[in-house]
Design an enzyme around this catalytic site. Structure first.
Site, PDB file in Angstrom:
ATOM      1  N   CYS A  93       0.838  -1.107   0.115  1.00  0.00           N
ATOM      2  CA  CYS A  93       0.034   0.018  -0.079  1.00  0.00           C
ATOM      3  C   CYS A  93       0.891   1.143   0.015  1.00  0.00           C
ATOM      4  O   CYS A  93       1.785   1.320   0.818  1.00  0.00           O
ATOM      5  CB  CYS A  93      -1.024  -0.092   1.208  1.00  0.00           C
ATOM      6  SG  CYS A  93      -1.855   1.422   1.245  1.00  0.00           S
ATOM      7  N   LEU A  94       0.579   2.206  -0.812  1.00  0.00           N
ATOM      8  CA  LEU A  94       1.372   3.388  -0.879  1.00  0.00           C
ATOM      9  C   LEU A  94       1.292   4.291   0.628  1.00  0.00           C
ATOM     10  O   LEU A  94       2.423   4.873   0.666  1.00  0.00           O
ATOM     11  CB  LEU A  94       0.848   4.380  -1.963  1.00  0.00           C
ATOM     12  CG  LEU A  94       1.015   3.721  -3.696  1.00  0.00           C
ATOM     13  CD1 LEU A  94       0.570   4.697  -4.659  1.00  0.00           C
ATOM     14  CD2 LEU A  94       2.549   3.387  -3.842  1.00  0.00           C
ATOM     15  N   HIS A 135      -8.863  -3.371  -2.536  1.00  0.00           N
ATOM     16  CA  HIS A 135      -8.016  -2.567  -1.743  1.00  0.00           C
ATOM     17  C   HIS A 135      -8.455  -1.367  -1.460  1.00  0.00           C
ATOM     18  O   HIS A 135      -8.536  -0.727  -0.623  1.00  0.00           O
ATOM     19  CB  HIS A 135      -6.680  -2.708  -2.363  1.00  0.00           C
ATOM     20  CG  HIS A 135      -5.588  -2.087  -1.491  1.00  0.00           C
ATOM     21  ND1 HIS A 135      -4.491  -2.874  -0.726  1.00  0.00           N
ATOM     22  CD2 HIS A 135      -5.430  -0.872  -1.158  1.00  0.00           C
ATOM     23  CE1 HIS A 135      -3.501  -1.876  -0.198  1.00  0.00           C
ATOM     24  NE2 HIS A 135      -4.090  -0.704  -0.348  1.00  0.00           N
ATOM     25  N   GLU A 136      -8.791  -0.515  -2.716  1.00  0.00           N
ATOM     26  CA  GLU A 136      -9.051   0.773  -2.730  1.00  0.00           C
ATOM     27  C   GLU A 136     -10.576   0.918  -2.085  1.00  0.00           C
ATOM     28  O   GLU A 136     -10.790   1.951  -1.281  1.00  0.00           O
ATOM     29  CB  GLU A 136      -9.245   1.338  -4.085  1.00  0.00           C
ATOM     30  CG  GLU A 136      -7.915   1.266  -4.947  1.00  0.00           C
ATOM     31  CD  GLU A 136      -6.685   1.662  -4.308  1.00  0.00           C
ATOM     32  OE1 GLU A 136      -6.651   2.276  -3.274  1.00  0.00           O
ATOM     33  OE2 GLU A 136      -5.626   1.296  -4.623  1.00  0.00           O
TER      34      GLU A 136
HETATM   35 ZN    ZN Z   1      -3.335   1.314  -0.071  1.00  0.00          ZN
END
Ligand code: ZN
Length: 174
Positions: A93-94, A135-136
Site C-alpha cells: 500500500c502506498l 483494496h481501494e
Molecule cells: Zn492502499
C-alpha cells in the site's frame, strides 16, 4: 501536480469516505492529481483518502505494466456486484511504505460505479486489478490491508508498523 501521500498511522486513513455527489471540474482536477501521484509513486491504484480527500473515488492504471499507460480509470462510488474465486498473493500500500504481506482476496470482481462525469459503468476485473479495486474500496471504508493479516503474522508485522509510527511522530514535529 502530484500531492503528498497520507502515510500510516495518520488517523485520516481510518475515515469512512463520503459518496461523490458533485461531478464538476474540481473532481476532474482531483482525479488528475491522484493519477499523477499514483504514477510518481509507481502504484497501480490510489484512493482519494490517500491524498487527504474523504470521498469515494479511486484511480487505477489498467495498463500498469505498460510504458504507455494511457488514461487512468477513475471510479466513483464503487459497489461490488459479484466476486469469484480466491487468490493469496503479496500486497502493499502506498500509505504503508515497505510493508508487504500475503493477503487472500477474490480473484474476479464485477463492480459498478460512476466515471468522473457521473456516468454509470460496470466493470469486470481479475487478478491484480480485482485485488486493487477491493483494496481501494477498503480504503473508502477506513480499512487497511494490514488488518487482514493473520494474528501470527501480525506479531512480526508489529515491528515494522512501530517503526512507521516512530517516523510519523518525528515527521509531525517538523
Ligand atoms: Zn492502499
Amino acid at each position: 501536480m502530484s500531492r503528498p501521500i497520507v502515510l500510516y498511522p495518520d488517523p485520516r486513513l481510518l475515515l469512512k469516505s463520503k459518496p461523490v455527489t458533485q461531478f464538476n471540474d474540481e473532481l476532474k482536477q482531483l482525479a488528475s492529481e491522484m493519477t499523477e501521484t499514483m504514477r510518481d509513486a509507481n502504484g497501480v491504484g490510489l484512493a482519494a483518502i490517500q491524498v487527504g480527500e474523504a470521498i469515494r473515488m479511486m484511480v487505477m492504471d489498467e495498463r500498469y505494466d505498460l510504458e504507455d499507460k494511457g488514461e487512468s480509470l477513475v471510479l466513483c462510488n464503487p459497489v461490488v456486484l459479484n466476486e469469484e474465486g480466491k487468490e493469496t498473493i503479496e500486497e502493499g500500500c502506498l500509505s504503508i511504505p515497505d510493508v508487504r504481506e500475503e493477503i487472500e482476496r477474490s480473484f474476479k470482481v464485477k463492480v459498478k460505479g460512476q466515471d468522473v462525469q457521473g456516468r454509470e459503468k460496470v466493470y469486470e476485473f481479475e487478478g491484480l486489478l480485482a485485488r486493487c479495486i477491493l483494496h481501494e474500496i477498503d480504503h473508502m471504508n477506513g480499512q487497511l490491508f494490514i488488518q487482514k493479516v493473520s494474528a501470527v503474522k501480525r506479531i512480526f508485522l508489529k515491528k515494522q508498523l512501530d517503526e512507521l509510527k516512530r517516523n510519523f511522530k518525528q515527521a509531525a514535529r517538523l
